[in-house]
Write an enzyme that holds these catalytic residues in place. Structure first.
Site, short mmCIF file in Angstrom:
data_model
loop_
_atom_site.label_atom_id
_atom_site.label_comp_id
_atom_site.label_asym_id
_atom_site.label_seq_id
_atom_site.Cartn_x
_atom_site.Cartn_y
_atom_site.Cartn_z
N HIS A 125 19.20 15.04 -16.20
CA HIS A 125 17.93 15.23 -16.29
C HIS A 125 17.15 15.31 -14.85
O HIS A 125 16.42 14.57 -14.50
CB HIS A 125 17.11 14.06 -16.95
CG HIS A 125 17.34 13.78 -18.42
ND1 HIS A 125 16.59 14.57 -19.47
CD2 HIS A 125 18.21 12.96 -18.98
CE1 HIS A 125 17.02 14.19 -20.46
NE2 HIS A 125 17.93 13.21 -20.48
N CYS A 184 20.32 18.40 -20.95
CA CYS A 184 20.77 17.47 -21.81
C CYS A 184 20.56 17.86 -23.37
O CYS A 184 21.59 18.74 -23.92
CB CYS A 184 19.91 16.14 -21.63
SG CYS A 184 20.94 14.63 -22.13
N GLY A 234 15.91 15.46 -24.90
CA GLY A 234 15.27 14.82 -25.80
C GLY A 234 16.11 14.61 -26.99
O GLY A 234 17.07 14.05 -26.55
N GLU A 235 16.00 14.92 -28.16
CA GLU A 235 17.09 14.70 -29.18
C GLU A 235 17.37 15.92 -29.88
O GLU A 235 16.55 16.68 -30.55
CB GLU A 235 16.43 13.65 -30.18
CG GLU A 235 17.33 13.26 -31.40
CD GLU A 235 18.86 13.10 -30.87
OE1 GLU A 235 19.05 12.16 -30.02
OE2 GLU A 235 19.81 13.74 -31.31
N SER A 236 18.46 16.41 -29.68
CA SER A 236 18.82 17.92 -30.18
C SER A 236 18.87 17.89 -31.55
O SER A 236 18.58 18.83 -32.37
CB SER A 236 20.56 18.14 -29.67
OG SER A 236 21.26 17.14 -29.97
N ARG A 259 28.28 15.67 -28.35
CA ARG A 259 27.04 14.78 -28.30
C ARG A 259 27.13 13.44 -28.02
O ARG A 259 28.22 12.86 -28.57
CB ARG A 259 26.24 14.97 -29.51
CG ARG A 259 24.96 15.91 -29.79
CD ARG A 259 24.37 15.63 -31.01
NE ARG A 259 23.34 14.73 -30.95
CZ ARG A 259 23.15 13.61 -31.92
NH1 ARG A 259 24.22 13.65 -33.07
NH2 ARG A 259 22.40 12.85 -31.98
N GLU A 263 14.67 16.91 -14.13
CA GLU A 263 13.10 16.74 -14.38
C GLU A 263 12.45 15.43 -14.41
O GLU A 263 11.33 15.31 -14.19
CB GLU A 263 12.58 17.33 -15.73
CG GLU A 263 12.97 16.79 -17.26
CD GLU A 263 14.41 17.02 -17.44
OE1 GLU A 263 15.26 17.45 -16.83
OE2 GLU A 263 14.79 16.47 -18.49
N ILE A 290 21.20 10.19 -19.62
CA ILE A 290 20.65 9.32 -20.58
C ILE A 290 21.43 9.82 -21.99
O ILE A 290 21.14 10.80 -22.37
CB ILE A 290 19.47 9.32 -20.61
CG1 ILE A 290 18.74 8.98 -19.41
CG2 ILE A 290 18.72 8.51 -22.03
CD1 ILE A 290 17.25 9.15 -19.35
N ARG A 291 22.20 9.06 -22.68
CA ARG A 291 23.12 9.63 -23.65
C ARG A 291 23.29 10.90 -23.82
O ARG A 291 23.04 11.95 -24.63
CB ARG A 291 22.26 9.42 -25.05
CG ARG A 291 21.96 7.74 -25.11
CD ARG A 291 21.19 7.51 -26.30
NE ARG A 291 21.57 7.72 -27.58
CZ ARG A 291 21.48 8.73 -28.57
NH1 ARG A 291 20.31 9.20 -28.67
NH2 ARG A 291 22.22 8.92 -29.75
N1 GLN Z 1 21.77 12.36 -27.06
C1 GLN Z 1 20.96 13.39 -26.99
C2 GLN Z 1 20.89 14.42 -28.04
O1 GLN Z 1 21.76 14.46 -28.90
C3 GLN Z 1 20.57 14.10 -25.98
C4 GLN Z 1 19.70 12.90 -25.00
C5 GLN Z 1 18.91 13.46 -24.12
O2 GLN Z 1 18.45 14.64 -23.86
N2 GLN Z 1 18.59 12.48 -23.00
O3 GLN Z 1 20.28 15.17 -28.17
#
Ligand code: GLN
Length: 195
Positions: A178, A77, A45-47, A106, A180, A133-134
């Site tokens: 990921h 992630c 997700g987005e940390s 990150r 999942e 993904i990122r």
């Molecule tokens: N770039 C996201 C973060 O900083 C992580 C991306 C992801 O979980 N796919 O949390």
């Protein structure tokens, strides 16, 4: 065995689906009252957002206490970022649990190539398709941490480097991709085996 999935933000329902496939019915963790578990998953997700929500929900300190006294955890992630000892290029107020002795950067795979797919060789498991993904880059691994898989990556400003993408220390497992999202359950099995 009670397993929790941190359900504040991110792809936690994909983790629930994998656990259900393994006949595990997890608890969704949203408040400190949900923390009566033997192990937990922190999703992608987005940390930075998860970090803010951990603090506003009152989960951060009790969860940190449990993790630092040895609770099992699996993070993918953003979950890897949150379990790391320290985070480079995070928000200044971003928290992490210091549950595994790694330093992560990150979004370290860069902007243009922020997302990619590859096939990994995973020690003790075999080939595994991985979606990044990122994703965070593991910059440093210390102490007891085992690296179960790495990718060879060409960074624009340096020579090719081997970057660890699955790390484990005791009951804590992290991946920068990921599993999942592609229905891959073998890392979830590894996590459950250690509980
Ligand atoms: N770039 C996201 C973060 O900083 C992580 C991306 C992801 O979980 N796919 O949390």
């Amino acid at each position: 065995m009670k397993i929790g999935v941190l359900a504040l933000q991110g792809d936690y329902l994909n983790h629930v689906a994998i656990l259900n496939k393994l006949s595990v019915n997890p608890v969704l963790i949203r408040t400190p009252d949900d923390l009566d578990v033997d192990g937990m998953i922190i999703p992608g997700g987005e940390s930075t957002t998860i970090s803010l929500l951990l603090q506003s929900s009152g989960l951060y300190l009790p969860l940190r206490g449990l993790l630092n006294s040895g609770m099992a955890a699996f993070g993918t992630c953003a979950g890897m970022i949150l379990l790391a000892k320290s985070v480079i290029d995070g928000r200044p107020d971003q928290v992490s649990f210091d549950a595994i002795d790694i330093v992560v950067r990150r979004n370290g795979f860069g902007r243009q190539v922020a997302s990619f797919e590859t096939e990994l060789a995973v020690s003790g498991v075999g080939p595994m398709k991985a979606v990044f993904i990122r994703a965070p880059v593991v910059e440093k691994v210390s102490g007891e941490v085992e690296v179960l898989s790495s990718v060879n990556y060409s960074f624009p400003d340096s020579a090719d480097r081997q970057v660890p993408v699955i790390c484990r220390s005791g009951k804590v497992l992290v991946s920068s991709f990921h599993p999942e999202l592609v229905g891959e359950d073998r890392l979830h099995r590894l996590f459950l085996e250690r509980i």
